[in-house]
Motif scaffolding. Structure first.
Motif, PDB file in Angstrom:
ATOM      1  N   PRO A  91      18.690  32.200  33.852  1.00  0.00           N
ATOM      2  CA  PRO A  91      20.612  32.135  33.639  1.00  0.00           C
ATOM      3  C   PRO A  91      20.986  33.501  34.237  1.00  0.00           C
ATOM      4  CG  PRO A  91      18.798  32.536  31.958  1.00  0.00           C
ATOM      5  CD  PRO A  91      17.745  32.168  32.545  1.00  0.00           C
ATOM      6  N   THR A  92      21.925  33.350  34.743  1.00  0.00           N
ATOM      7  CA  THR A  92      22.795  34.734  35.151  1.00  0.00           C
ATOM      8  C   THR A  92      23.701  35.560  34.735  1.00  0.00           C
ATOM      9  OG1 THR A  92      24.517  33.336  35.383  1.00  0.00           O
ATOM     10  CG2 THR A  92      22.715  32.913  37.263  1.00  0.00           C
ATOM     11  N   LEU A  93      23.530  35.525  33.044  1.00  0.00           N
ATOM     12  CA  LEU A  93      24.822  36.198  31.961  1.00  0.00           C
ATOM     13  C   LEU A  93      23.441  36.611  31.214  1.00  0.00           C
ATOM     14  CD1 LEU A  93      26.679  33.078  30.626  1.00  0.00           C
ATOM     15  CD2 LEU A  93      27.608  35.488  32.215  1.00  0.00           C
ATOM     16  N   ALA A 131      25.378  34.502  25.551  1.00  0.00           N
ATOM     17  CA  ALA A 131      26.200  33.265  26.453  1.00  0.00           C
ATOM     18  C   ALA A 131      24.923  32.751  27.491  1.00  0.00           C
ATOM     19  CB  ALA A 131      27.437  33.859  26.740  1.00  0.00           C
ATOM     20  N   TRP A 132      23.730  33.409  27.397  1.00  0.00           N
ATOM     21  CA  TRP A 132      22.337  33.161  28.421  1.00  0.00           C
ATOM     22  C   TRP A 132      22.189  31.638  27.778  1.00  0.00           C
ATOM     23  CZ3 TRP A 132      17.451  31.351  27.264  1.00  0.00           C
ATOM     24  CH2 TRP A 132      17.506  31.790  25.829  1.00  0.00           C
ATOM     25  N   LEU A 133      22.174  31.400  26.812  1.00  0.00           N
ATOM     26  CA  LEU A 133      22.094  30.193  26.443  1.00  0.00           C
ATOM     27  C   LEU A 133      22.121  28.556  26.223  1.00  0.00           C
ATOM     28  CD1 LEU A 133      19.425  29.374  24.088  1.00  0.00           C
ATOM     29  CD2 LEU A 133      20.528  29.417  21.983  1.00  0.00           C
ATOM     30  N   MET A 173      20.861  26.322  28.458  1.00  0.00           N
ATOM     31  CA  MET A 173      21.146  24.525  28.182  1.00  0.00           C
ATOM     32  C   MET A 173      21.833  23.518  28.836  1.00  0.00           C
ATOM     33  SD  MET A 173      18.884  24.327  25.003  1.00  0.00           S
ATOM     34  CE  MET A 173      19.049  23.126  24.978  1.00  0.00           C
ATOM     35  N   LEU A 174      23.140  24.099  29.440  1.00  0.00           N
ATOM     36  CA  LEU A 174      23.840  23.024  30.380  1.00  0.00           C
ATOM     37  C   LEU A 174      22.929  22.964  31.096  1.00  0.00           C
ATOM     38  CD1 LEU A 174      27.409  24.306  30.269  1.00  0.00           C
ATOM     39  CD2 LEU A 174      26.390  22.606  29.095  1.00  0.00           C
ATOM     40  N   LEU A 175      21.719  22.992  32.005  1.00  0.00           N
ATOM     41  CA  LEU A 175      21.226  22.784  33.306  1.00  0.00           C
ATOM     42  C   LEU A 175      20.393  21.803  32.538  1.00  0.00           C
ATOM     43  CD1 LEU A 175      19.628  26.679  34.355  1.00  0.00           C
ATOM     44  CD2 LEU A 175      20.965  26.093  35.278  1.00  0.00           C
ATOM     45  N   PRO A 176      20.345  20.877  33.808  1.00  0.00           N
ATOM     46  CA  PRO A 176      19.296  19.636  33.801  1.00  0.00           C
ATOM     47  C   PRO A 176      17.593  20.345  33.869  1.00  0.00           C
ATOM     48  CG  PRO A 176      19.921  19.789  35.743  1.00  0.00           C
ATOM     49  CD  PRO A 176      21.304  20.765  34.554  1.00  0.00           C
ATOM     50  N   LYS A 177      16.685  19.358  32.763  1.00  0.00           N
ATOM     51  CA  LYS A 177      15.448  20.159  32.378  1.00  0.00           C
ATOM     52  C   LYS A 177      14.940  20.234  33.688  1.00  0.00           C
ATOM     53  CE  LYS A 177      14.519  18.463  27.719  1.00  0.00           C
ATOM     54  NZ  LYS A 177      13.456  17.645  26.800  1.00  0.00           N
ATOM     55  N   PRO A 234      12.068  25.170  21.010  1.00  0.00           N
ATOM     56  CA  PRO A 234      13.318  24.043  21.633  1.00  0.00           C
ATOM     57  C   PRO A 234      13.247  24.746  23.042  1.00  0.00           C
ATOM     58  CG  PRO A 234      14.516  26.066  20.294  1.00  0.00           C
ATOM     59  CD  PRO A 234      13.067  25.907  20.277  1.00  0.00           C
ATOM     60  N   GLY A 235      13.920  23.727  24.015  1.00  0.00           N
ATOM     61  CA  GLY A 235      14.263  24.533  25.855  1.00  0.00           C
ATOM     62  C   GLY A 235      13.358  23.053  26.442  1.00  0.00           C
TER      63      GLY A 235
END
Length: 267
Positions: free
Chosen positions: A65-67, A71-73, A77-81, A266-267
């Motif tokens: 993540p870049t943040l 807000a990193w989460l 979670m918006l990234l595709p698996k 999760p993840g």
């Protein structure tokens, strides 16, 4: 009720690489991570935790993540698996800032994503961390301490004991999967009594042995600070026992449910 956490004043996403891997016992492995970005890590000691990011099998690299905020989460979670890494909460076992290195110890079990990564990891592989602070916050008025952990919290407890003052008086209960996981070389202050609890039933839920042992134990009198970490029912069950049966005040108990038996992260 959420555990009390002392968060770092500043923090950022830190990308590192694997420097080495050492098997400590049948169920424990230490992985050394390093890199110049560790200069951004603010050491808080004791059970300082980090979110550890590591690639899924088949991913060519690590997409962090870049943040550097909560807000990193959402970004994660918006990234595709196919591009999202795995992330798990771990404790820094040792920090060597002069060498830009940290050690993280893992309780390896079953076929979880983290255990598979630990078994296959090699020097040069990427990993990343994000500081989440510490939960071991002893009360100043406590005359003695009670530390209780299952295998998932063993590295955190060992780190606490390694950094403890020589004046510490404590009763420590450490549950491990088998007798071969007991650390015979554990160094602790003279006022600390360590009770190793090795499970004999491989099907017993982790934490049950520690919970039952402490419930039946004869503990010292006087003001106490308790820190309990591991499987969720161990943390909540022992906190309930200490408050209802031992008369400890809730603010004098630090408790952390690292995981839940039968439920994957999760993840």
């Amino acid at each position: 009720m959420l555990p009390k956490v002392q968060k770092p004043d500043t923090r950022k996403m830190i990308t590192l690489e694997v420097l080495g891997r050492t098997t400590l016992s049948p169920h424990f492995v230490s992985v050394t991570l390093g890199g110049p970005e560790l200069a951004h890590l603010e050491p808080s000691g004791f059970d300082q935790g980090v979110r550890l990011f590591f690639p899924r099998e088949g991913q060519p690299g690590l997409r962090m993540p870049t943040l550097s905020s909560e807000a990193w989460l959402a970004e994660f979670m918006l990234l595709p698996k196919t591009r999202r890494p795995w992330v798990r909460n771990l404790t820094i076992r040792r920090f060597r800032p002069e060498r830009d290195e940290i050690d993280i110890e893992f309780a390896v079990h079953g076929d979880s994503p983290m255990s598979r990564w630990v078994r296959r990891v090699r020097p040069g592989d990427p990993a990343g961390i994000f500081d989440i602070g510490r939960t071991y916050l002893p009360a100043a008025h406590a005359r003695w301490q009670l530390l209780v952990a299952d295998e998932s919290a063993l590295p955190a407890t060992l780190s606490i004991l390694e950094q403890a003052p020589e004046t510490l008086t404590a009763q420590v209960f450490l549950e491990v999967p088998e007798a071969a996981d007991i650390r015979a070389d554990l160094a602790a202050p003279p006022g600390v009594r360590v009770h190793w609890l090795a499970r004999t039933d491989p099907h017993q839920r982790p934490g049950v042995l520690a919970l039952d042992t402490v419930r039946a134990a004869e503990l010292p009198p006087g003001p106490c600070y308790a820190w309990v970490a591991g499987e969720s029912k161990l943390a909540t069950g022992l906190r309930r026992h200490l408050v209802n049966d031992r008369g400890l005040a809730k603010p004098d108990i630090g408790f952390v449910g690292y995981w839940r038996h039968g439920r994957s992260s999760p993840g």
